[in-house]
Every structure is written in structure tokens, then in C-alpha cells.
Motif scaffolding. Structure first.
Motif, PDB file in Angstrom:
ATOM      1  N   ILE A  60       0.833  -1.208   0.000  1.00 45.00           N
ATOM      2  CA  ILE A  60       0.000   0.000   0.000  1.00 45.00           C
ATOM      3  C   ILE A  60       0.868   1.259   0.000  1.00 45.00           C
ATOM      4  CG2 ILE A  60      -1.661   1.321   1.370  1.00 45.00           C
ATOM      5  CD1 ILE A  60      -2.870  -1.351   2.256  1.00 45.00           C
ATOM      6  N   ARG A  61       1.966   1.239   0.748  1.00 41.47           N
ATOM      7  CA  ARG A  61       2.822   2.417   0.825  1.00 41.47           C
ATOM      8  C   ARG A  61       3.690   2.584  -0.413  1.00 41.47           C
ATOM      9  NH1 ARG A  61       5.803   3.385   6.421  1.00 41.47           N
ATOM     10  NH2 ARG A  61       6.224   5.284   5.217  1.00 41.47           N
ATOM     11  N   ARG A  62       4.119   1.463  -1.023  1.00 41.50           N
ATOM     12  CA  ARG A  62       4.982   1.538  -2.217  1.00 41.50           C
ATOM     13  C   ARG A  62       4.414   0.668  -3.332  1.00 41.50           C
ATOM     14  NH1 ARG A  62      10.200   3.044  -1.755  1.00 41.50           N
ATOM     15  NH2 ARG A  62      10.036   3.028  -4.026  1.00 41.50           N
ATOM     16  N   PRO A  63       3.292   1.067  -3.920  1.00 40.43           N
ATOM     17  CA  PRO A  63       2.709   0.227  -4.972  1.00 40.43           C
ATOM     18  C   PRO A  63       3.573   0.144  -6.223  1.00 40.43           C
ATOM     19  CG  PRO A  63       1.545   2.315  -4.806  1.00 40.43           C
ATOM     20  CD  PRO A  63       2.480   2.261  -3.652  1.00 40.43           C
ATOM     21  N   ASP A  64       4.359   1.185  -6.511  1.00 43.29           N
ATOM     22  CA  ASP A  64       5.223   1.153  -7.683  1.00 43.29           C
ATOM     23  C   ASP A  64       6.337   0.123  -7.531  1.00 43.29           C
ATOM     24  OD1 ASP A  64       6.234   2.566  -5.574  1.00 43.29           O
ATOM     25  OD2 ASP A  64       7.161   4.141  -6.804  1.00 43.29           O
ATOM     26  N   ALA A  65       6.968   0.075  -6.346  1.00 39.70           N
ATOM     27  CA  ALA A  65       8.010  -0.918  -6.102  1.00 39.70           C
ATOM     28  C   ALA A  65       7.438  -2.331  -6.094  1.00 39.70           C
ATOM     29  CB  ALA A  65       8.715  -0.626  -4.782  1.00 39.70           C
ATOM     30  N   ALA A  66       6.241  -2.496  -5.512  1.00 36.71           N
ATOM     31  CA  ALA A  66       5.600  -3.809  -5.507  1.00 36.71           C
ATOM     32  C   ALA A  66       5.254  -4.257  -6.920  1.00 36.71           C
ATOM     33  CB  ALA A  66       4.343  -3.772  -4.641  1.00 36.71           C
ATOM     34  N   ALA A  67       4.799  -3.324  -7.761  1.00 33.08           N
ATOM     35  CA  ALA A  67       4.486  -3.661  -9.151  1.00 33.08           C
ATOM     36  C   ALA A  67       5.748  -4.072  -9.907  1.00 33.08           C
ATOM     37  CB  ALA A  67       3.822  -2.479  -9.846  1.00 33.08           C
ATOM     38  N   SER A 103      10.469  -0.144 -16.539  1.00 38.23           N
ATOM     39  CA  SER A 103       9.390   0.676 -17.104  1.00 38.23           C
ATOM     40  C   SER A 103       8.171  -0.170 -17.476  1.00 38.23           C
ATOM     41  CB  SER A 103       9.896   1.425 -18.332  1.00 38.23           C
ATOM     42  OG  SER A 103      10.322   0.518 -19.329  1.00 38.23           O
ATOM     43  N   SER A 104       8.403  -1.464 -17.786  1.00 35.51           N
ATOM     44  CA  SER A 104       7.284  -2.336 -18.135  1.00 35.51           C
ATOM     45  C   SER A 104       6.366  -2.597 -16.947  1.00 35.51           C
ATOM     46  CB  SER A 104       7.805  -3.665 -18.679  1.00 35.51           C
ATOM     47  OG  SER A 104       8.628  -4.320 -17.727  1.00 35.51           O
TER      48      SER A 104
END
Length: 210
Positions: A90-97, A150-151
């Protein structure tokens, strides 16, 4: 008896109609997600994080209720890991993605290699189809890794939107198919009731007038 059957058929018909309506909503959501893959990726990661968080809280509650058993500490550890993972996502959705995209790419590469090698070694009746699927998985994994990180901005959202789209299509097909079957069964039951009541009416004696 006939009235009860008709009521039950009407309930089933409405249920399948709601199922088809839910399918339409999922299809629309999937199409919107395919257009806005970045938003779909962020939404899917936040949803995944909240599911982990809620699942961890429920697991912790069950572990507390089962205290004194052999599985208490195992339940606490698993629940704590789920809660921690949910907070991180929840706090870092970009890193998790990005991490999930890497994991998905490695899965595609592994599955593609196994299918290619297996199809070349076994050469069974599905040789061409297995070889094609293996090559597709391998190519997809290479493309995702070549454009990583980036993907990660669109891969998870694209997969999530495609899942919504195909689930919605399945629900629509089930809803319309169920409505059609219910309609056919209702017509057949109505015909049987008419055929059963017809001879009784034909042989009924007229009531004499007062």
C-alpha cells in the motif's frame, strides 16, 4: 404446483440476469483498464495490498482464538507477514508492481523453456501447440525483462484488465445461457401442465344450472 414452479423459474431468471449484468460491468472495467493501464496497475496493487492486510488481520484474529494449540505461533507469523506485506504494497505500490513484474517475467521464461524442451523431447500429439505456447511464453518474458522496470507500469494492469475482461465475458455467457435454459424449461413445464389439465377439462361433467 404450477405457480410455485413459475415463481422459482422467475427467481432463477432474475438471478441469471444479475449475473449477466455483473459480467457487463466487469467487461467495461476491463476495457477501461486496457486503455488506462497505469491506473489499472496502481489500482490492482492497492487492491492486492488491502487484501493482504485484511487477510492478515483475519488470520491474526483466528490465531488469537486458537491460542494454546500447536498452530498458534505459526498462525501469528503468517498473519504478521501478510500484514507487513500489505503495508509495504500500500505504501509503495510502484516498487511492488516492479517486483511482481520481474517475478511474472521469470515465470514466463521458466514456463517457456520447460514447454519448449518438453515438446522437443516428448514430441507428443500436441507437439506443435506446445511448441507455439512455449515460444510465446519465452518471447513474452524476454519482452517484459527487456523493458523492465518501465514495463512494470503497464504489465500488471494489462494482466488485471484482461482477467476482468475474460471473467466478464464468461459471466455474460453464463447469464444469457442460464436465462435461455430457464426459459426452455419453463415452456416445457407449462406445456406439461396444459397437457395434464386438458383431459380433465375435456371429461369434466357440466354442472347443472340451479
Amino acid at each position: 404446483m404450477a405457480g410455485a414452479r413459475q415463481d422459482e423459474a422467475a427467481k432463477l431468471h432474475r438471478g441469471f440476469s444479475w449475473l449477466a449484468a455483473l459480467g457487463v460491468i466487469l467487461v467495461l472495467a476491463g476495457l477501461v483498464g486496457l486503455v488506462y493501464t497505469g491506473v489499472a496497475t496502481l489500482t490492482s496493487m492497492l487492491l492486492f495490498g488491502w487484501l493482504l492486510l485484511i487477510g492478515g488481520a483475519v488470520g491474526l484474529l483466528h490465531a488469537v482464538q486458537a491460542r494454546g494449540t500447536n498452530f498458534f505461533w505459526l498462525g501469528v507469523i503468517v498473519a504478521a507477514l501478510n500484514i507487513a506485506a500489505g503495508v509495504v504494497v500500500i505504501r509503495r505500490p510502484d516498487a511492488a508492481a516492479a517486483a511482481l513484474t520481474m517475478f511474472a517475467a521469470l515465470l514466463f521464461l521458466t514456463a517457456g523453456l520447460f514447454r519448449l524442451v518438453g515438446s522437443l523431447v516428448v514430441r507428443g500429439p500436441q507437439f506443435g501447440w506446445t511448441l507455439l505456447l512455449g515460444a510465446f511464453d519465452l518471447l513474452l518474458g524476454i519482452l517484459v525483462l527487456a523493458n523492465w522496470p518501465s514495463s512494470s507500469k503497464y504489465v500488471i494492469g494489462c494482466f488485471f484488465s484482461l482477467a476482468l475482461l475474460f471473467d466478464g465475458l464468461g459471466l455474460i455467457a453464463t447469464g444469457f445461457g442460464g436465462r435461455r435454459i430457464v426459459g426452455l424449461v419453463s415452456e416445457r413445464l407449462a406445456g406439461e401442465d396444459d397437457a395434464r389439465d386438458g383431459p380433465g377439462r375435456a371429461h369434466a361433467k357440466p354442472v347443472p344450472p340451479d
